[in-house]
Design a protein around this motif. Structure first.
Motif, PDB file in Angstrom:
ATOM      1  N   ALA A 174       0.937  -1.394  -0.045  1.00 43.71           N
ATOM      2  CA  ALA A 174       0.150  -0.002  -0.040  1.00 43.71           C
ATOM      3  C   ALA A 174       0.850   1.327  -0.112  1.00 43.71           C
ATOM      4  N   GLY A 175       0.323   2.378  -0.082  1.00 44.51           N
ATOM      5  CA  GLY A 175       0.790   3.664   0.070  1.00 44.51           C
ATOM      6  C   GLY A 175       1.064   4.251   1.543  1.00 44.51           C
ATOM      7  N   GLY A 176       0.533   3.220   2.584  1.00 42.16           N
ATOM      8  CA  GLY A 176       0.600   3.644   3.972  1.00 42.16           C
ATOM      9  C   GLY A 176       0.751   2.531   4.664  1.00 42.16           C
ATOM     10  N   THR A 177       1.112   2.529   6.161  1.00 41.02           N
ATOM     11  CA  THR A 177       1.166   1.492   6.817  1.00 41.02           C
ATOM     12  C   THR A 177       0.107   1.457   7.864  1.00 41.02           C
ATOM     13  N   GLY A 178      -0.462   0.112   8.274  1.00 39.56           N
ATOM     14  CA  GLY A 178      -1.599   0.295   9.327  1.00 39.56           C
ATOM     15  C   GLY A 178      -2.314  -1.079   9.205  1.00 39.56           C
ATOM     16  N   THR A 179      -3.095  -1.249  10.301  1.00 38.59           N
ATOM     17  CA  THR A 179      -4.162  -2.303  10.396  1.00 38.59           C
ATOM     18  C   THR A 179      -5.220  -2.032   9.157  1.00 38.59           C
ATOM     19  N   ILE A 180      -5.331  -3.227   8.373  1.00 38.40           N
ATOM     20  CA  ILE A 180      -6.261  -2.907   7.153  1.00 38.40           C
ATOM     21  C   ILE A 180      -7.602  -2.696   7.567  1.00 38.40           C
ATOM     22  N   SER A 181      -8.363  -3.303   8.403  1.00 42.44           N
ATOM     23  CA  SER A 181      -9.679  -2.865   8.733  1.00 42.44           C
ATOM     24  C   SER A 181      -9.811  -1.804   9.594  1.00 42.44           C
ATOM     25  N   THR A 182      -9.074  -1.140  10.063  1.00 45.71           N
ATOM     26  CA  THR A 182      -9.298   0.160  10.570  1.00 45.71           C
ATOM     27  C   THR A 182      -8.749   1.194   9.676  1.00 45.71           C
ATOM     28  N   GLN A 183      -8.217   0.643   8.436  1.00 44.18           N
ATOM     29  CA  GLN A 183      -8.141   1.813   7.569  1.00 44.18           C
ATOM     30  C   GLN A 183      -9.531   1.909   6.514  1.00 44.18           C
ATOM     31  N   GLY A 184     -10.234   0.868   6.786  1.00 45.74           N
ATOM     32  CA  GLY A 184     -11.545   1.019   5.826  1.00 45.74           C
ATOM     33  C   GLY A 184     -12.215  -0.368   5.736  1.00 45.74           C
ATOM     34  N   ARG A 185     -13.507  -0.402   5.635  1.00 42.90           N
ATOM     35  CA  ARG A 185     -14.368  -1.323   5.198  1.00 42.90           C
ATOM     36  C   ARG A 185     -14.587  -1.830   4.001  1.00 42.90           C
ATOM     37  N   CYS A 186     -14.378  -3.155   3.540  1.00 41.97           N
ATOM     38  CA  CYS A 186     -14.348  -3.405   2.094  1.00 41.97           C
ATOM     39  C   CYS A 186     -15.741  -3.705   1.598  1.00 41.97           C
ATOM     40  N   LEU A 187     -16.298  -3.517   0.403  1.00 41.36           N
ATOM     41  CA  LEU A 187     -17.482  -4.294  -0.026  1.00 41.36           C
ATOM     42  C   LEU A 187     -17.657  -5.386  -0.437  1.00 41.36           C
ATOM     43  N   ALA A 188     -18.598  -6.062  -0.144  1.00 40.09           N
ATOM     44  CA  ALA A 188     -19.203  -7.549  -0.799  1.00 40.09           C
ATOM     45  C   ALA A 188     -19.103  -7.243  -2.292  1.00 40.09           C
ATOM     46  N   TYR A 189     -18.895  -8.022  -3.077  1.00 40.80           N
ATOM     47  CA  TYR A 189     -19.047  -8.012  -4.592  1.00 40.80           C
ATOM     48  C   TYR A 189     -19.516  -9.309  -5.304  1.00 40.80           C
ATOM     49  N   VAL A 190     -20.242  -9.106  -6.390  1.00 41.82           N
ATOM     50  CA  VAL A 190     -20.313 -10.396  -7.400  1.00 41.82           C
ATOM     51  C   VAL A 190     -20.108 -10.001  -8.728  1.00 41.82           C
ATOM     52  N   GLN A 191     -19.619 -10.705  -9.619  1.00 40.44           N
ATOM     53  CA  GLN A 191     -19.444 -10.373 -10.986  1.00 40.44           C
ATOM     54  C   GLN A 191     -20.077 -11.568 -11.914  1.00 40.44           C
ATOM     55  N   ALA A 192     -20.517 -11.240 -13.039  1.00 40.98           N
ATOM     56  CA  ALA A 192     -21.133 -12.178 -14.028  1.00 40.98           C
ATOM     57  C   ALA A 192     -20.957 -11.716 -15.427  1.00 40.98           C
ATOM     58  N   HIS A 193     -20.864 -12.763 -16.340  1.00 38.96           N
ATOM     59  CA  HIS A 193     -21.346 -12.191 -17.750  1.00 38.96           C
ATOM     60  C   HIS A 193     -22.552 -12.365 -18.131  1.00 38.96           C
ATOM     61  N   PHE A 194     -22.970 -11.311 -18.945  1.00 43.56           N
ATOM     62  CA  PHE A 194     -24.397 -11.349 -19.575  1.00 43.56           C
ATOM     63  C   PHE A 194     -24.080 -11.332 -21.084  1.00 43.56           C
ATOM     64  N   ARG A 195     -24.697 -12.408 -21.498  1.00 43.27           N
ATOM     65  CA  ARG A 195     -24.490 -12.890 -22.867  1.00 43.27           C
ATOM     66  C   ARG A 195     -25.689 -12.848 -23.737  1.00 43.27           C
ATOM     67  N   PHE A 196     -25.821 -12.106 -24.604  1.00 48.06           N
ATOM     68  CA  PHE A 196     -27.251 -11.763 -25.597  1.00 48.06           C
ATOM     69  C   PHE A 196     -26.911 -12.458 -26.777  1.00 48.06           C
ATOM     70  N   THR A 197     -27.707 -12.985 -27.159  1.00 42.38           N
ATOM     71  CA  THR A 197     -27.730 -13.798 -28.478  1.00 42.38           C
ATOM     72  C   THR A 197     -29.086 -13.524 -29.349  1.00 42.38           C
ATOM     73  N   GLY A 198     -28.951 -12.940 -30.445  1.00 42.88           N
ATOM     74  CA  GLY A 198     -29.940 -12.523 -31.506  1.00 42.88           C
ATOM     75  C   GLY A 198     -29.966 -13.269 -32.722  1.00 42.88           C
ATOM     76  N   VAL A 199     -30.238 -12.279 -33.623  1.00 45.19           N
ATOM     77  CA  VAL A 199     -30.199 -12.889 -35.161  1.00 45.19           C
ATOM     78  C   VAL A 199     -29.554 -11.674 -35.909  1.00 45.19           C
ATOM     79  N   ALA A 200     -28.480 -12.349 -36.566  1.00 42.16           N
ATOM     80  CA  ALA A 200     -27.641 -11.567 -37.682  1.00 42.16           C
ATOM     81  C   ALA A 200     -28.518 -11.317 -38.983  1.00 42.16           C
ATOM     82  N   ALA A 201     -28.436 -10.278 -39.520  1.00 53.27           N
ATOM     83  CA  ALA A 201     -28.993  -9.950 -40.802  1.00 53.27           C
ATOM     84  C   ALA A 201     -28.328  -8.750 -41.415  1.00 53.27           C
TER      85      ALA A 201
END
Length: 483
Positions: A174-201
């Protein structure tokens, strides 16, 4: 019995070998799930030290554990080693300039080459110290892939990899020293692929026959942009096009894909927001008469702090002191900080507990341990979160780069093998190994940390963000290939 100072001496003696290990991984950056070179280098070290290695945790070829010791508490050290796409950078260069020896184009813009090697240094040093003094304790190192995306530890946690761990420790450059959780709370996350299929023309002659997958993806993005007004200020939604429908504008795009990442303060809040994003995608498919497939890619929980461990680690940090930078380190860092916006640099100094006009550009001090009520929200995420809900966990930030250096940037990569980075790695290993030794030699400390963890998780049980039966991407791909 030797003293704690002997453990620190041992770490300093071992450090050059692990600096070389981190440098080798910096030289060969690999992306999530592909960190085979780093894994083999780590395993070579632990096998020479007599650790027993377990490979393919959760069916992931780049996830492993290594353990030594026959009795006593299981003390775990968490390591990471994945890089980031497109961040090749020449060492020490003060402008964007790819490393000519880098054949992958990737780079360690978050310092994970140091993180894994530093955690392993702590594990090896603690194991040697326990053996030399005939102290009980099982030391376990986890090689964890894909922290930067898809959350390797979360899949490992879902597979039960951390269930018998008594306490876990790790660190982060990091750019500084210290105990991580006292430096800030992290967020939960999720990631996913959204795939759309259509018709070519033919887009000019017969557009009425086509169904544009790209239109669906764009409508999804528009809908999510409207959603941003109606979600908590602390939440975050990001996206990237991984398939924009091809390069021919005279063809109605039959395929399109968007990769989404959704963050919120807790797993339930994240899941609720993610379901709203999925509903928007379904609406986009309905509006365009296209088909939608959602491929879950990974997720992680927010970090659960443990105040007992925070206080123990901070006491060690106060005794060890800050990272021992010298004048040459500060001079090199000043060249990088010179490119930082002055207001941002002042903010970075204040966040590290320094005066805003302090001339130093590397943080070499020890900030006060913040009270739990003053943990600010850090909008990033880490799959350490899932480990922290399973076992008491603590982390230290160790000052590695010039103040104001952006995360995930070429500037971060450029400083990854400088002497300051090596000093930070050794510093972090010293703090977490010494704290771990306290957990072994002071049973009441470990008992208190576990009691706090038990009380919190009884009141608020862990919600695993990985859907039951979901395989990690490499395990899923291998299963498909086998089928």
């Amino acid at each position: 019995m030797t003293s704690v100072s002997d453990l620190r001496t041992l770490i300093n003696d071992l450090a050059p070998t692990f600096h070389d290990l981190s440098d080798a991984i910096w030289d060969h950056p690999q992306l999530r799930w592909e960190e085979h070179d780093a894994v083999e280098r780590h395993i070579e070290v632990v096998e020479k030290e007599g650790f027993t290695v377990t490979r393919d945790i959760a069916g992931i070829p780049t996830a492993f554990s290594a353990e030594i010791g026959q009795s006593g508490p299981v003390i775990a050290f968490l390591g990471e080693y994945d890089g980031l796409d497109g961040l090749s950078q020449a060492l020490g260069a003060l402008e964007p300039r790819p490393d000519p020896a880098n054949l992958t184009g990737h780079g360690h813009g978050c310092g994970h080459h140091l993180l894994g090697a530093g955690s392993l240094l702590a594990a090896v040093a603690l194991a040697r110290h326990l053996q030399a003094n005939r102290l009980p304790g099982r030391v376990r190192y986890y090689g964890c892939p894909a922290e930067e995306a898809a959350a390797g530890k979360s899949f490992m946690a879902a597979a039960g990899a951390f269930d018998d761990v008594d306490a876990a420790l790790t660190w982060h450059p990091a750019g500084g020293t210290g105990t991580i959780s006292t430096q800030g709370r992290c967020l939960a996350y999720v990631q996913a692929h959204f795939r759309f299929t259509g018709v070519a023309a033919h887009a000019g002659v017969s557009p009425h026959l086509g169904r544009s997958a790209l239109d669906a993806a764009e409508l999804m993005n528009v809908g999510v942009n409207f959603l941003r007004e109606h979600m908590p200020d602390s939440a975050r939604i990001h996206y990237a096009f991984t398939d924009a429908g091809g390069e021919s504008p005279n063809v109605v795009p039959a395929t399109s894909e968007v990769y989404y990442l959704v963050r919120a303060e807790t797993v339930p809040a994240m899941q609720e927001l993610y379901e709203r994003v999925v509903a928007i995608a379904e609406g986009a498919a309905l509006m365009t008469s296209t088909e939608l497939a959602v491929q879950f890619d990974g997720a992680s929980a927010e970090i659960l702090p443990n105040r007992v461990l925070e206080e123990a680690l901070h006491a060690t940090l106060a005794e060890v002191g800050g990272v021992p930078f010298d004048a040459a380190d500060q001079e090199r860092a000043a060249a990088f900080s010179a490119g930082v916006d002055p207001d941002e640099l002042r903010r970075a100094r204040v966040a590290a507990g320094m005066a805003p006009d302090d001339p130093r550009c590397l943080h070499d001090g020890v900030p006060e341990l913040a009270a739990p009520a003053y943990r600010h929200l850090n909008s990033g995420s880490s799959d350490v979160g899932d480990v922290s809900w399973i076992t008491p966990t603590v982390q230290i930030l160790s000052s590695t780069v010039a103040l104001g250096t952006p995360w995930h940037s070429w500037q971060y990569v450029a400083q990854g093998k400088l002497p300051a980075a090596h000093k930070a790695m050794t510093h972090a290993a010293t703090v977490i190994a010494t704290t771990a030794l306290d957990l072994v030699t002071k049973p009441e400390l470990l008992a208190a940390a576990k009691a706090e963890h038990r009380d919190v998780t009884t009141a608020t049980p862990y919600v695993c963000p990985i859907p039951a039966g979901t395989l990690a991407p490499p395990a899923r791909d291998r299963a498909r290939a086998g089928a």
